[in-house]
Write an enzyme that holds these catalytic residues in place. Structure first.
Site, mmCIF file in Angstrom:
data_model
loop_
_atom_site.group_PDB
_atom_site.id
_atom_site.type_symbol
_atom_site.label_atom_id
_atom_site.label_comp_id
_atom_site.label_asym_id
_atom_site.label_seq_id
_atom_site.Cartn_x
_atom_site.Cartn_y
_atom_site.Cartn_z
ATOM 1 C CG ASP A 158 20.070 -33.229 -3.754
ATOM 2 O OD1 ASP A 158 19.128 -34.039 -3.881
ATOM 3 O OD2 ASP A 158 21.243 -33.510 -4.025
ATOM 4 C CE LYS B 92 21.818 -29.029 -11.560
ATOM 5 N NZ LYS B 92 22.494 -27.788 -11.143
ATOM 6 C CB THR C 57 25.840 -38.200 -6.801
ATOM 7 O OG1 THR C 57 27.180 -38.656 -6.594
ATOM 8 C CG2 THR C 57 24.994 -39.357 -7.279
ATOM 9 C CG ASP D 248 22.426 -27.228 -7.186
ATOM 10 O OD1 ASP D 248 21.694 -27.575 -6.232
ATOM 11 O OD2 ASP D 248 22.866 -28.022 -8.031
#
Length: 361
Positions: free
Chosen positions: A135, A125, A322, A80
């Site tokens: 994602d 992550k 989410t 991210d």
């Protein structure tokens, strides 16, 4: 009658009135929330040539990196916090300033530290042992693919291709053709099927990142790269499957394959991403022209859902950030208005739809 680029201007201007660039949330953190939104702002700049949009994105970068190109606040090796690196390329190209080159290297320096599953795919992550999320294809792929092209690192382009193909291998459902939100190699996450490691549902926005990411990747890859043709093939394959679940008003739902369930609801950010991908795939000849009508229906469904307040556009019906969960978890997630996920996806859609309209499709 407003065009897609008119709506893009309205969305950018609304957010620019709301936030000084340095204050975009999470303030001071080099994070995909700002990266997704500002990717759309830069596309609006490219469409309009209006310098204020470029300057806004540059102002945010200047607030989160120092003069030596060091990133001031980020979570090291989390996908991210790699994604905003994609903003640095056009800003470097436009300004020629050395610190943006240094910042690109700062972002890339995280990539070797991203943990890998035994299969070779990236953890989403660092703390999520063995977990690959859809994602993540958007968070790392386009940045790394462009790095591989610019710096003549073909092995990095292969890493991007392999990560996409591994994600397809582990998350694609052969019955629907859709991809589950995530896969846990360790089978230890509370959300996963203990036999397959798969998430239980097809969450809209995560699925929307897939074709958008792969199309971005392909812009940086070479037809001579091993696996290039496979990436080209999986985009229309996935989009055809997604189109089977388009709702009556043109939009898609929070859980994509259950539009008729009363607990489910139309979600604008995934609809924007699907519309953007459909428009781009038609323009590239990956899908026949009739799929342009599906992109237009999605775009119009989102536009009909918009409201205005004191001259500011209100983009609602967007799921807040989410994780992975059950059907009830997804359907119970709150909606937001004008959050960075939603506005960013909206801007990506507007840019693609403007190009589609300009092409007469």
């Amino acid at each position: 009658m407003r065009t897609p680029v008119d709506y893009a201007r309205a969305a950018c201007d609304t957010m620019m009135r709301k936030f000084a660039a340095a204050d975009l949330p999470p303030r001071g953190h080099f994070h995909y929330h700002q990266g997704v939104f500002l990717s759309g702002v830069l596309k609006t700049w490219q469409l309009t040539g209006e310098e204020r949009y470029f300057q806004y994105a540059k102002d945010w970068l200047d607030a989160v990196i120092d003069e030596e190109g060091r990133i001031l606040k980020y979570d090291h090796a989390d996908l991210d916090d790699i994604q905003p690196g994609i903003l640095l390329y056009p800003v470097l190209d436009e300004t020629g300033e050395a610190r943006y080159e240094k910042a690109i290297q700062s972002v890339y320096a995280q990539v070797p530290d991203v943990p890998r599953c035994q299969c070779g795919g990236f953890y989403h992550k660092v703390k999520l042992t063995g977990q690959m999320w859809l994602d993540g294809l958007y968070m790392v792929g386009p940045f790394l693919a462009e790095y591989g092209r610019r710096y003549e690192r073909p092995e990095l382009r292969q890493t991007v291709i392999r990560h996409v193909l591994l994600m397809r291998q582990h998350t694609r459902d052969p019955q629907t053709g859709l991809w589950f939100h995530a896969w846990d190699e360790s089978r230890s996450a509370g959300w996963c099927d203990p036999a397959t490691g798969l998430a239980p549902e097809f969450w809209g926005r995560s699925l929307g990142w897939v074709p958008v990411a792969v199309l971005d990747d392909l812009e940086q890859l070479s037809p001579s790269d091993e696996g290039y043709d496979e990436l080209c093939a999986l985009v229309p394959e996935l989009l055809r499957s997604i189109c089977r679940y388009q709702g009556a008003d043109g939009r898609w739902y929070q859980v994509v394959n259950k539009p008729d369930d009363p607990a489910n609801w139309p979600e604008n950010s995934c609809t924007c991403l699907f519309a953007a991908a459909l428009a781009r795939a038609v323009l590239l000849g990956m899908l026949p022209r009739e799929y342009a009508a599906k992109a237009h229906a999605a775009y119009e469904g989102v536009i009909r859902s918009l409201t205005w307040q004191d001259g500011d556009i209100q983009i609602g019906g967007v799921c807040v950030g989410t994780g992975v969960g059950t059907y009830d978890f997804y359907c119970g997630r709150p909606c937001s208005v004008n959050d960075l996920h939603g506005v960013g996806a909206f801007l990506l859609m507007c840019a693609a739809m403007q190009r589609l309209e300009d092409a007469g499709l």
